[in-house]
Design an enzyme around this catalytic site. Structure first.
Site, PDB file in Angstrom:
ATOM      1  N   SER A  40       0.833  -1.193   0.000  1.00  0.00           N
ATOM      2  CA  SER A  40       0.000   0.000   0.000  1.00  0.00           C
ATOM      3  C   SER A  40       0.877   1.257   0.000  1.00  0.00           C
ATOM      4  CB  SER A  40      -0.962  -0.047   1.189  1.00  0.00           C
ATOM      5  OG  SER A  40      -2.031   0.849   1.032  1.00  0.00           O
TER       6      SER A  40
ATOM      7  N   ASP B 230      -5.905  -3.413  -2.420  1.00  0.00           N
ATOM      8  CA  ASP B 230      -4.842  -3.086  -1.467  1.00  0.00           C
ATOM      9  C   ASP B 230      -4.210  -4.318  -0.831  1.00  0.00           C
ATOM     10  OD1 ASP B 230      -3.408  -2.032   0.802  1.00  0.00           O
ATOM     11  OD2 ASP B 230      -4.661  -0.245   0.684  1.00  0.00           O
TER      12      ASP B 230
END
Length: 292
Positions: free
Chosen positions: A48, A192
């Site tokens: 991320s 993510d």
């Protein structure tokens, strides 16, 4: 994954929104200012926000400039602001949260919700990721970027051998479900990588030493199945030395309650730089090199 060389050092950069990007950049810049070599890790694992920082770190742009891109309004990337409230996000993900005891099923449900959700224009979001990256070619260093397959819930690791562009990999790893749109790569939708773990530090297995920068500390929200304390315990049990760096009190205040808020960037970066000055000696000793 145990392809680290004996005696090697790995750097793990975790998730944490734009505030996390700023804080990690500040920490790395501050450590370098103190004489700690932060670009010499044989392997970097980014999740991320950490995926963006990892790509920036090996872009060829000096850390001093990367730091200025966080603290100088004239150099800051024009980030998008999420439009969904925390309450609406919770409602959207409620069916998934009910399956948290089954990590795979949980990730599948979150992925399904992300695929159905309306969010910002995918092209606009992708442009933000492009603007974050000073260079868009995979670096020579081993860089692993963690994502999650939105349909299967499986973790996937992209690197320069995966046939995926660096921008696509970073965009996918940063696609917070329900807030930012999934990223389609070769007919598969990805979200993510923090959905599996905020750091995915366990992927550094096989390294002699590992430094983890964890903007979210030891807390977890959406990720299930792998948590930082467990990851560190597993690495250490296998003989790997681990140093975890989490935000100190000042940095926590700078990051605030909403790490996706672009206004957190300058204070978070400055707090990271100041924290680095205080821990530089510890980091240098851990890496076996004296700080200046």
């Amino acid at each position: 994954m145990t392809d680290d060389k004996p005696g090697s050092a790995s750097l793990v950069l975790g998730g944490g929104g734009v505030a996390g990007i700023a804080w990690m950049t500040g920490v790395l810049h501050g450590l370098q200012q103190a004489g700690v070599e932060v670009a010499g890790f044989e392997r970097v694992i980014g999740t991320s926000a950490g995926a963006a920082v990892a790509a920036q770190l090996h872009s060829g742009l000096p850390l001093a400039q990367l730091f200025q891109r966080q603290v100088d309004p004239a150099q800051q990337v024009a980030e998008l602001v999420p439009t969904i409230s925390k309450f609406r996000l919770l409602l959207r993900l409620l069916p998934a949260l009910l399956a948290r005891k089954d990590p795979q099923r949980f990730r599948q449900r979150v992925g399904a919700a992300a695929l159905k959700a309306s969010s910002v224009d995918p092209a606009a979001r992708y442009r933000v990721i492009e603007q974050r990256l000073p260079a868009r070619e995979w670096p020579a260093v081993q860089l692993d970027i963690v994502v999650v397959d939105a349909a299967s819930g499986d973790m996937v690791v992209f690197n320069r051998d995966a046939g995926v562009s660096l921008t696509d990999a970073v965009a996918a790893s940063c696609a917070v479900p329900g807030i930012w749109p999934p990223v389609r790569i070769n007919d598969t939708d990805y979200i993510d990588g923090g959905l599996r773990s905020a750091t995915n530090a366990d992927l550094a297995a096989g390294a002699a030493s590992v430094v983890v920068l964890a903007p979210m500390g030891y807390q977890s929200f959406l990720n299930t199945g792998s948590h930082l304390r467990e990851e560190v315990a597993g690495l250490e049990a296998a003989g790997t030395r681990v140093l975890v760096i989490v935000p100190d009190q000042q940095a926590k205040q700078a990051i605030g309650a909403n790490p996706l808020d672009p206004a957190t960037r300058a204070p978070a970066a400055q707090a990271g730089q100041q924290q680095a000055a205080m821990i530089a000696g510890e980091v240098a000793r851990f890496l076996g090199a004296p700080a200046q």
